[in-house]
Design an enzyme around this catalytic site. Structure first.
Site, PDB file in Angstrom:
ATOM      1  CD  GLN A   1      39.585  38.684  41.208  1.00 11.00           C
ATOM      2  OE1 GLN A   1      40.788  38.773  41.512  1.00 11.00           O
ATOM      3  NE2 GLN A   1      39.092  39.210  40.088  1.00 11.00           N
TER       4      GLN A   1
ATOM      5  CD  GLU B   1      25.148  23.361  50.482  1.00  9.43           C
ATOM      6  OE1 GLU B   1      26.038  22.792  49.789  1.00  9.43           O
ATOM      7  OE2 GLU B   1      24.844  22.990  51.627  1.00  9.43           O
TER       8      GLU B   1
ATOM      9  CE  LYS C   1      38.118  33.498  33.419  1.00  4.80           C
ATOM     10  NZ  LYS C   1      38.132  34.054  32.058  1.00  4.80           N
TER      11      LYS C   1
ATOM     12  NE  ARG D   1      11.009  29.542  53.975  1.00  5.91           N
ATOM     13  CZ  ARG D   1      12.144  29.201  54.604  1.00  5.91           C
ATOM     14  NH1 ARG D   1      12.691  29.985  55.540  1.00  5.91           N
ATOM     15  NH2 ARG D   1      12.740  28.055  54.282  1.00  5.91           N
TER      16      ARG D   1
ATOM     17  CG  ASP E   1      42.674  40.692  30.633  1.00  7.07           C
ATOM     18  OD1 ASP E   1      42.148  41.678  30.116  1.00  7.07           O
ATOM     19  OD2 ASP E   1      42.064  39.658  30.927  1.00  7.07           O
TER      20      ASP E   1
ATOM     21  NE  ARG F   1      29.989  42.456  30.404  1.00 11.81           N
ATOM     22  CZ  ARG F   1      30.411  43.506  31.112  1.00 11.81           C
ATOM     23  NH1 ARG F   1      31.705  43.585  31.473  1.00 11.81           N
ATOM     24  NH2 ARG F   1      29.583  44.479  31.462  1.00 11.81           N
TER      25      ARG F   1
ATOM     26  CE  LYS G   1      39.366  42.952  27.454  1.00 12.66           C
ATOM     27  NZ  LYS G   1      39.533  42.383  28.819  1.00 12.66           N
ATOM     28  CG  ASP G   2      36.011  41.968  24.344  1.00 14.76           C
ATOM     29  OD1 ASP G   2      35.003  41.786  25.052  1.00 14.76           O
ATOM     30  OD2 ASP G   2      37.167  41.667  24.710  1.00 14.76           O
TER      31      ASP G   2
END
Ligand code: T46
Length: 186
Positions: free
Chosen positions: A46, A28, A72, A23, A143, A59, A166-167
């Site tokens: 989050q 995971e 992260k 298939r 931030d 980014r 911003k960047d």
């Protein structure tokens, strides 16, 4: 799950196992116990998901300052990115050093970027999607950004990157004071 430390040993490349059959495949993408067995005890709270329409969208380089610093776990779920982490822990012997890895939806690899490291990526494909887990909630007041082109990082760009305002306005690394201190450093 394969765990492979990068040249910045706290930044780890993870490759989950894919179970293929007629298939397609199953994997995971995140398992707290599996990560803990690999020495990553991050407590994620989050999930983020961004889409960048153009190739060469950059980014970064971003962080959230303590007490809202984030570990992260980053993966590309459509297309391909060059994902970058920079050690900005004052007292680290690798302060200011960076590492970049290819993350692709096809390959399924993920990058663990701990607190104390800047994070950024540039897209290698159009309509590129990136999903990542964070260990603290979004805190706009904490931030921060550092200019993507102020650390000698080879982004593999063929043209000027697509940047947010911003960047574009981020301070150069040499004009910035890191809010992070390496654990155990004087
Ligand atoms: C990060 C974040 C953003 N936002 C809102 C704030 C803005 O209205 C909008 C876009 O935010 P920003 O321009 O900061 O998004 P990116 O440029 O993708 O920033 C992220 O990209 C780099 C690669 C990272 O590692 C960070 O997670 C994060 O800084 O989403 C939220 O509501 N929650 C969030 O957690």
């Amino acid at each position: 799950m394969n765990f492979q430390p990068t040249r910045l040993p706290e930044v780890i490349l993870l490759t989950p196992r894919r179970f293929g059959d007629a298939r397609g495949w199953f994997t995971e993408t995140w398992n707290k116990r599996t990560l803990a067995q690999g020495g990553i005890g991050a407590d994620f709270v989050q999930d983020n998901h961004s889409m960048s329409a153009e190739v060469g969208t950059l980014r970064g380089l971003h962080y959230q300052a303590p007490p809202h610093a984030q570990d992260k776990l980053v993966r590309c779920t459509r297309g391909a990115i060059w994902d970058v982490a920079v050690d900005v822990r004052r007292g680290s012997p690798r302060y200011g050093q960076w590492v970049g890895v290819d993350l692709t939806a096809e390959g399924g690899a993920q990058l663990f970027v701990p607190k104390g490291f800047l994070h950024g990526f540039v897209t290698r494909t159009p309509d590129c999607e990136v999903q990542y887990k964070c260990t603290d909630y979004y805190a706009p007041d904490a931030d921060g950004s550092v200019a993507w082109d102020s650390l000698g990082i080879d982004w593999g760009l063929k043209a000027a990157p697509v940047l947010s305002d911003k960047d574009r306005a981020a301070p150069a690394f040499g004009d910035w004071t890191s809010p992070f201190v390496m654990e155990g450093a004087a």
